[in-house]
Design a protein around this motif. Structure first.
Motif, mmCIF file in Angstrom:
data_model
loop_
_atom_site.group_PDB
_atom_site.id
_atom_site.type_symbol
_atom_site.label_atom_id
_atom_site.label_comp_id
_atom_site.label_asym_id
_atom_site.label_seq_id
_atom_site.Cartn_x
_atom_site.Cartn_y
_atom_site.Cartn_z
ATOM 1 N N SER A 42 37.063 40.615 49.957
ATOM 2 C CA SER A 42 37.674 41.177 48.742
ATOM 3 C C SER A 42 39.010 41.826 49.076
ATOM 4 O O SER A 42 39.093 42.653 49.991
ATOM 5 C CB SER A 42 36.774 42.231 48.110
ATOM 6 N N GLY A 73 31.736 39.135 35.401
ATOM 7 C CA GLY A 73 30.858 38.756 34.295
ATOM 8 C C GLY A 73 29.422 38.605 34.759
ATOM 9 O O GLY A 73 29.085 38.939 35.893
ATOM 10 N N TYR A 84 26.184 35.880 34.965
ATOM 11 C CA TYR A 84 25.977 34.426 35.001
ATOM 12 C C TYR A 84 24.493 34.102 35.192
ATOM 13 O O TYR A 84 24.134 33.207 35.953
ATOM 14 C CB TYR A 84 26.813 33.820 36.143
ATOM 15 N N SER A 132 36.512 47.807 45.905
ATOM 16 C CA SER A 132 35.666 46.609 45.941
ATOM 17 C C SER A 132 34.175 46.955 45.936
ATOM 18 O O SER A 132 33.706 47.784 46.725
ATOM 19 C CB SER A 132 35.997 45.820 47.214
ATOM 20 N N THR A 190 30.435 43.646 37.057
ATOM 21 C CA THR A 190 31.255 44.772 37.549
ATOM 22 C C THR A 190 32.410 45.097 36.596
ATOM 23 O O THR A 190 33.027 46.152 36.709
ATOM 24 C CB THR A 190 31.837 44.483 38.956
ATOM 25 N N MET A 227 33.590 37.149 43.219
ATOM 26 C CA MET A 227 33.882 35.915 42.473
ATOM 27 C C MET A 227 35.340 35.934 42.052
ATOM 28 O O MET A 227 35.800 36.893 41.426
ATOM 29 C CB MET A 227 33.001 35.801 41.218
ATOM 30 N N SER A 239 31.791 44.507 46.498
ATOM 31 C CA SER A 239 31.154 43.763 47.600
ATOM 32 C C SER A 239 31.381 44.465 48.937
ATOM 33 O O SER A 239 30.475 44.532 49.777
ATOM 34 C CB SER A 239 31.659 42.315 47.651
HETATM 35 C C1 LIG Z 1 41.744 37.286 41.145
HETATM 36 C C2 LIG Z 1 40.436 37.613 40.472
HETATM 37 C C3 LIG Z 1 39.739 36.616 39.822
HETATM 38 C C4 LIG Z 1 38.531 36.913 39.203
HETATM 39 N N1 LIG Z 1 37.834 35.908 38.593
HETATM 40 C C5 LIG Z 1 36.645 36.190 38.002
HETATM 41 C C6 LIG Z 1 35.877 35.159 37.390
HETATM 42 O O1 LIG Z 1 36.225 33.998 37.370
HETATM 43 N N2 LIG Z 1 34.712 35.514 36.824
HETATM 44 C C7 LIG Z 1 34.237 36.789 36.845
HETATM 45 O O2 LIG Z 1 33.142 37.034 36.325
HETATM 46 N N3 LIG Z 1 34.939 37.772 37.426
HETATM 47 C C8 LIG Z 1 36.115 37.505 38.001
HETATM 48 N N4 LIG Z 1 36.834 38.492 38.605
HETATM 49 C C9 LIG Z 1 36.243 39.829 38.676
HETATM 50 C C10 LIG Z 1 35.566 40.022 40.011
HETATM 51 O O3 LIG Z 1 34.572 39.055 40.234
HETATM 52 C C11 LIG Z 1 34.972 41.423 40.081
HETATM 53 O O4 LIG Z 1 36.031 42.345 39.981
HETATM 54 C C12 LIG Z 1 34.157 41.667 41.326
HETATM 55 O O5 LIG Z 1 33.741 43.005 41.318
HETATM 56 C C13 LIG Z 1 34.975 41.334 42.567
HETATM 57 O O6 LIG Z 1 34.341 41.799 43.750
HETATM 58 P P1 LIG Z 1 34.951 43.031 44.528
HETATM 59 O O7 LIG Z 1 34.729 44.219 43.628
HETATM 60 O O8 LIG Z 1 34.180 43.101 45.772
HETATM 61 O O9 LIG Z 1 36.418 42.736 44.741
HETATM 62 C C14 LIG Z 1 38.044 38.231 39.222
HETATM 63 C C15 LIG Z 1 38.766 39.228 39.884
HETATM 64 C C16 LIG Z 1 39.953 38.929 40.502
HETATM 65 C C17 LIG Z 1 40.689 40.018 41.219
#
Ligand SMILES: Cc1cc2nc3c(=O)[nH]c(=O)nc-3n(C[C@H](O)[C@H](O)[C@H](O)COP(=O)(O)O)c2cc1C
Length: 213
Positions: free
Chosen positions: A10, A143, A145, A16, A181, A96, A18
């Motif tokens: 991430s 989101g 899923y 983050s 999230t 994701m 994750s």
């Molecule tokens: C570049 C980017 C693309 C993302 N695309 C999606 C997506 O396609 N579907 C979704 O549900 N969330 C999407 N998200 C939200 C992330 O999945 C979410 O913020 C998640 O918490 C990311 O993990 P992290 O908190 O460890 O970074 C996206 C976030 C970013 C920054």
């Protein structure tokens, strides 16, 4: 000495989900493996070029015939493979991004998916060579899923990881997902959101130890 390879992907670091969950996994793993070793591989801090024709040419040149330049081209891949081979367990943090895995994780997979090292074709059949390892994938998605919802078919993260790592022989894999999230951006309390996911990590680690005991 048991070794855990900890891989994060991430770009959000302190924000983050994750990364926070893999950090909790690592803390608890260390507590239950006082003689263990943790190798951290932060893919957002690792320069990984996309593979190119020279890289493919080097991979398909028998090792003993590789030029110094080809050896140099494969040096990053060799180091990443050594981390994979030396570890007994893996924990991956996977956000994701655009319904799939982040590009840095895909770049890493391209570096470690190597014929003769992580897979082979015997009698024309693929055979995975990452065997005897345990992996935990901790996924965070903005989101939700859930299976049987119309959004399930948009989730290419877990199906892809199951397929590619299964192909490479890594079938002892657990997937933990923190879904939804996006609520954190709408004022949902982070501590309350994370609590059940931290508990899931703890329960999973206890079950891993139970199996190992
Ligand atoms: C570049 C980017 C693309 C993302 N695309 C999606 C997506 O396609 N579907 C979704 O549900 N969330 C999407 N998200 C939200 C992330 O999945 C979410 O913020 C998640 O918490 C990311 O993990 P992290 O908190 O460890 O970074 C996206 C976030 C970013 C920054």
């Amino acid at each position: 000495m048991p070794t855990l390879l900890h891989i994060d992907s991430s770009p959000l670091y302190g924000r983050s989900v994750s990364r926070e969950l893999t950090a909790a996994f690592v803390t608890q793993w260390r507590a239950s493996h006082p003689d263990g070793r943790v190798v951290d591989r932060d893919l957002n801090a690792t320069a990984m070029p996309p593979i190119n024709a020279e890289w493919v040419g080097a991979v398909y040149t028998p090792e003993e015939g590789r030029t110094p330049q080809q050896k140099e081209i494969l040096s990053l891949s060799d180091s990443l493979l050594a981390e994979l081979e030396e570890a007994d367990e893996y924990v991956f943090g996977v956000p994701m991004h655009n319904f799939g895995v982040p590009s840095v994780l895909k770049l890493w997979i391209d570096q470690i998916a190597r014929v003769g090292r992580t897979f082979s074709y015997t009698d024309g059949r693929p055979k995975g060579l990452i065997i005897g390892k345990k992996a935990t994938f901790i996924i965070a998605t903005g989101g939700i899923y859930h299976a049987q919802t119309h959004m399930a078919s948009f989730n290419f993260v877990e199906p892809y990881l199951r397929s590619v790592f299964g192909f490479l022989g890594l079938t002892d894999a657990t997937f933990l997902t923190a879904a939804g999230t996006a609520a954190l951006n709408q004022g949902h309390d982070r501590h309350a959101f994370l609590a059940p996911h931290l508990q899931a990590v703890k329960t999973h680690l206890q079950s891993l130890q139970g199996v190992a005991a």
